[in-house]
Design a protein around this motif. Structure first.
Motif, mmCIF file in Angstrom:
data_model
loop_
_atom_site.group_PDB
_atom_site.id
_atom_site.type_symbol
_atom_site.label_atom_id
_atom_site.label_comp_id
_atom_site.label_asym_id
_atom_site.label_seq_id
_atom_site.Cartn_x
_atom_site.Cartn_y
_atom_site.Cartn_z
ATOM 1 N N LEU A 285 -47.282 -36.578 -36.408
ATOM 2 C CA LEU A 285 -47.038 -36.880 -35.240
ATOM 3 C C LEU A 285 -46.507 -38.150 -35.257
ATOM 4 O O LEU A 285 -46.624 -39.178 -35.921
ATOM 5 C CB LEU A 285 -48.125 -36.586 -34.609
ATOM 6 C CG LEU A 285 -49.127 -35.662 -34.581
ATOM 7 C CD1 LEU A 285 -50.618 -35.418 -33.766
ATOM 8 C CD2 LEU A 285 -48.550 -34.101 -34.623
ATOM 9 N N ASP A 286 -45.610 -38.358 -34.194
ATOM 10 C CA ASP A 286 -45.211 -39.509 -33.781
ATOM 11 C C ASP A 286 -46.300 -40.317 -32.826
ATOM 12 O O ASP A 286 -46.649 -39.663 -31.877
ATOM 13 C CB ASP A 286 -43.911 -39.586 -32.998
ATOM 14 C CG ASP A 286 -43.398 -40.880 -32.590
ATOM 15 O OD1 ASP A 286 -44.085 -41.970 -32.649
ATOM 16 O OD2 ASP A 286 -42.176 -40.922 -32.401
ATOM 17 N N PHE A 291 -49.239 -35.397 -29.787
ATOM 18 C CA PHE A 291 -50.128 -34.360 -29.240
ATOM 19 C C PHE A 291 -49.128 -33.701 -28.037
ATOM 20 O O PHE A 291 -49.556 -33.404 -27.018
ATOM 21 C CB PHE A 291 -51.340 -34.479 -28.830
ATOM 22 C CG PHE A 291 -52.275 -34.601 -29.916
ATOM 23 C CD1 PHE A 291 -52.532 -33.881 -31.005
ATOM 24 C CD2 PHE A 291 -52.848 -35.874 -29.810
ATOM 25 C CE1 PHE A 291 -53.431 -33.942 -31.991
ATOM 26 C CE2 PHE A 291 -53.783 -36.110 -31.249
ATOM 27 C CZ PHE A 291 -54.053 -35.039 -32.098
ATOM 28 N N GLU A 292 -47.731 -33.592 -28.312
ATOM 29 C CA GLU A 292 -46.971 -32.856 -27.384
ATOM 30 C C GLU A 292 -46.994 -31.563 -27.768
ATOM 31 O O GLU A 292 -47.779 -31.123 -28.635
ATOM 32 C CB GLU A 292 -45.474 -33.270 -27.842
ATOM 33 C CG GLU A 292 -45.104 -34.549 -27.625
ATOM 34 C CD GLU A 292 -44.723 -35.077 -25.995
ATOM 35 O OE1 GLU A 292 -43.759 -34.554 -25.378
ATOM 36 O OE2 GLU A 292 -45.560 -35.702 -25.532
ATOM 37 N N LYS A 293 -46.679 -30.611 -26.775
ATOM 38 C CA LYS A 293 -46.920 -29.157 -26.952
ATOM 39 C C LYS A 293 -46.341 -28.582 -28.024
ATOM 40 O O LYS A 293 -46.986 -27.653 -28.579
ATOM 41 C CB LYS A 293 -46.124 -28.750 -25.469
ATOM 42 C CG LYS A 293 -46.391 -27.061 -25.452
ATOM 43 C CD LYS A 293 -45.666 -26.396 -24.414
ATOM 44 C CE LYS A 293 -45.829 -24.890 -24.152
ATOM 45 N NZ LYS A 293 -45.312 -24.261 -23.113
ATOM 46 N N ALA A 299 -49.415 -26.674 -34.948
ATOM 47 C CA ALA A 299 -50.957 -26.842 -35.570
ATOM 48 C C ALA A 299 -51.622 -25.364 -35.494
ATOM 49 O O ALA A 299 -52.078 -24.913 -36.416
ATOM 50 C CB ALA A 299 -51.813 -27.698 -34.776
ATOM 51 N N ASP A 300 -51.254 -24.774 -34.251
ATOM 52 C CA ASP A 300 -51.502 -23.209 -34.147
ATOM 53 C C ASP A 300 -50.886 -22.346 -35.209
ATOM 54 O O ASP A 300 -51.445 -21.596 -35.771
ATOM 55 C CB ASP A 300 -51.243 -22.661 -32.801
ATOM 56 C CG ASP A 300 -51.762 -21.713 -32.486
ATOM 57 O OD1 ASP A 300 -53.283 -21.597 -32.566
ATOM 58 O OD2 ASP A 300 -51.284 -20.449 -32.036
ATOM 59 N N ARG A 335 -60.500 -31.782 -29.288
ATOM 60 C CA ARG A 335 -60.399 -31.073 -28.038
ATOM 61 C C ARG A 335 -59.455 -29.914 -27.861
ATOM 62 O O ARG A 335 -59.707 -28.853 -27.536
ATOM 63 C CB ARG A 335 -60.609 -32.010 -26.802
ATOM 64 C CG ARG A 335 -60.536 -31.311 -25.323
ATOM 65 C CD ARG A 335 -60.181 -32.438 -24.250
ATOM 66 N NE ARG A 335 -59.023 -32.967 -24.284
ATOM 67 C CZ ARG A 335 -58.447 -34.118 -24.803
ATOM 68 N NH1 ARG A 335 -59.446 -34.931 -25.278
ATOM 69 N NH2 ARG A 335 -57.264 -34.584 -24.469
ATOM 70 N N LEU A 336 -58.378 -30.422 -28.544
ATOM 71 C CA LEU A 336 -57.111 -29.697 -28.204
ATOM 72 C C LEU A 336 -56.915 -28.608 -29.581
ATOM 73 O O LEU A 336 -56.286 -27.738 -29.252
ATOM 74 C CB LEU A 336 -55.726 -30.686 -28.181
ATOM 75 C CG LEU A 336 -55.661 -31.594 -27.257
ATOM 76 C CD1 LEU A 336 -54.491 -32.707 -27.236
ATOM 77 C CD2 LEU A 336 -55.442 -30.885 -25.890
ATOM 78 N N LEU A 337 -57.491 -29.009 -30.683
ATOM 79 C CA LEU A 337 -57.321 -27.941 -31.733
ATOM 80 C C LEU A 337 -58.913 -27.539 -32.160
ATOM 81 O O LEU A 337 -59.206 -27.895 -33.387
ATOM 82 C CB LEU A 337 -56.523 -28.866 -32.790
ATOM 83 C CG LEU A 337 -55.338 -29.161 -32.608
ATOM 84 C CD1 LEU A 337 -54.685 -30.288 -33.486
ATOM 85 C CD2 LEU A 337 -54.345 -27.994 -32.179
#
Length: 467
Positions: A285-286, A291-293, A299-300, A335-337
């Motif tokens: 990631l930059d 955590f851009e879309k 990751a998914d 939270r996001l993953l």
């Protein structure tokens, strides 16, 4: 360790079954008969059984000097080496003269034999499976190697065919047969003699090539401020702290809707293929725009492919207030993953080289977790506690019953639940089990697979099952 040979005429699904049992596509599969010519060996996992499996050429009649004859000689050698035989026929086609001819060949081998009616899904396949009784080789096991159906029954048949080699646990239980699991030890499928395959994925201009150049200590890959310089997936062999590694630099992946150029589409496909065949994926990631879309989409994808994940925060040298920022980003990752909860988040700079040692250490740790095998006894002790803490819900007045579980394979950790009405098990309860496994057995950052088998207990003896 015992050995099983897969035997049958061409195009009955031998290689598909082989691939399913070894857990990877090692053998070529195609509708064209005769794709497999040499015998191929692999390490198979079926329930808690691990054994050597041999895929063979389709049996065909022919002179010994001809190609079919030489292929048959390889198959006959496999039969000689095997402790047991899986003899397969195509239940959708039914028995053919070749099936009957070669059934006599395997019968003369005088070895434990399991008759498999492959492609038994659907009414036609189910009806065709019954024809297997005509061969006089015992009860056919209806199976779909392509769809993964019938493997609990195959497990039970293999236990019955090789009782000493498979060492079935003793029976016990409150009015019903239940397995007693021994104090077996945890294991691993880790082989440090083989190069660890690592793919670096990320959006365009995240710094993937710069990072790999820094790891290599040379300007091996083209870099620059323009996004999309890398098109081909580049694989590079190297050693890191004495460990052999193969790293893949990939094209930057944008959202599919923005990809119009044919060459970029091909580059994207190549990058995704690299992720599929890697063991650990570094999602770079930059750190200035994390955590851009598209990062979450990648990751998914890594989770769906079953790879271990390490998150690299590149361009960390451009971040101020680094301590609070790192805590913030690690909380965001959790939270996001949630599907790869606990994935390591490592700050680094491909430009300066800071953090690369920690990144590689995280990669090696993730690889160990990805290969981890958990002892069946420990699994079921944990399961008993989890069920007591939070029993499965009732369905139509009857409570879902989970009898026991075992790890089918690692890479990633893959578990099977056995019990009643498991098709009705809510997704929320499955997440409860996954999170419990992750916490109890220290499985951070790797996908965890659970499948469910609503079936009779495979440890029951045959007489009990037939009553």
């Amino acid at each position: 360790m015992f050995t099983v040979a897969i035997i049958g005429r061409p195009n009955v699904g031998k290689s598909t079954l082989f691939n399913r049992l070894v857990g990877k596509k090692l053998a070529l599969v195609d509708d064209t008969p005769g794709v497999t010519r040499d015998r191929r060996e692999g390490l198979a996992n079926l329930g808690d059984l691990t054994f050597k499996i041999i895929d063979t050429a389709g049996l065909e009649e022919g002179d010994s000097a001809s190609l079919p004859g030489r292929m048959r000689a390889q198959t006959e050698m496999a039969i000689e080496l095997a402790d047991a035989i899986f003899f397969i026929f195509d239940s959708r086609v039914g028995l053919t003269p070749d099936d009957r001819f070669f059934a006599n060949l395997v019968r003369r081998a005088n070895k434990p034999l399991i008759l498999i009616a492959n492609k038994a899904e659907g009414r036609v396949g189910g009806a065709g499976a019954i024809e297997g009784y005509d061969l006089g080789l015992g009860d056919p096991v209806p199976l779909s190697a392509e769809h993964g159906d019938g493997f609990a029954e195959l497990y039970a048949a293999l236990r019955e065919a090789l009782p000493e080699a498979t060492e079935a646990p003793a029976e016990a239980g409150e009015g019903e047969a239940r397995p007693q699991f021994g104090e077996d030890e945890d294991g691993s499928e880790l082989d440090i003699t083989k190069p660890l395959r690592i793919a670096i994925l990320g959006r365009p201009n995240a710094g993937k090539s710069t990072l790999l150049n820094r790891i290599l200590g040379q300007d091996r890959l083209l870099t620059g401020p323009e996004p999309g310089l890398t098109r081909d997936t580049i694989g590079i062999d190297l050693e890191w702290r004495g460990r052999k590694v193969k790293m893949f630099d990939t094209a930057g992946l944008r959202r599919r809707a923005k990809v119009e150029d044919k060459l970029e589409k091909l580059a994207n496909a190549d990058a995704l293929r690299a992720a599929k065949f890697a063991e650990v994926v570094v999602l770079l990631l930059d750190a200035t725009i994390p955590f851009e879309k598209q990062d979450l989409t990648l990751a998914d994808l890594v989770e769906r492919e079953g790879r271990a994940l390490v998150i690299g925060l590149n361009k960390w040298d451009l971040i101020e207030a680094r301590g609070s920022k790192l805590s913030e980003l690690r909380e965001a990752a959790e939270r996001l993953l949630p599907q790869v909860k606990g994935a390591p988040v490592v700050p680094l700079s491909g430009e300066t080289g800071d953090g690369i040692d920690k990144l590689m250490e995280a990669v090696f740790r993730a690889h160990v977790v990805w290969n981890k095998r958990i002892a069946t006894a420990k699994l079921n002790r944990w399961l008993a506690g989890a069920l007591e803490q939070s029993p499965p819900p009732a369905v139509s007045g009857r409570r879902i019953k989970i009898r026991y579980m075992t790890q089918l394979r690692a890479r990633p950790p893959y578990f099977i639940l056995f019990g009643n009405q498991l098709d009705a098990l809510p997704a929320s309860y499955e997440r409860f089990l996954v999170n419990g496994l992750r916490k109890a057995f220290d499985l951070p950052g790797v996908p965890i697979r659970i499948s469910k088998k609503t079936t009779d207990n495979p440890y029951k003896d045959r007489a009990t099952r037939q009553r």
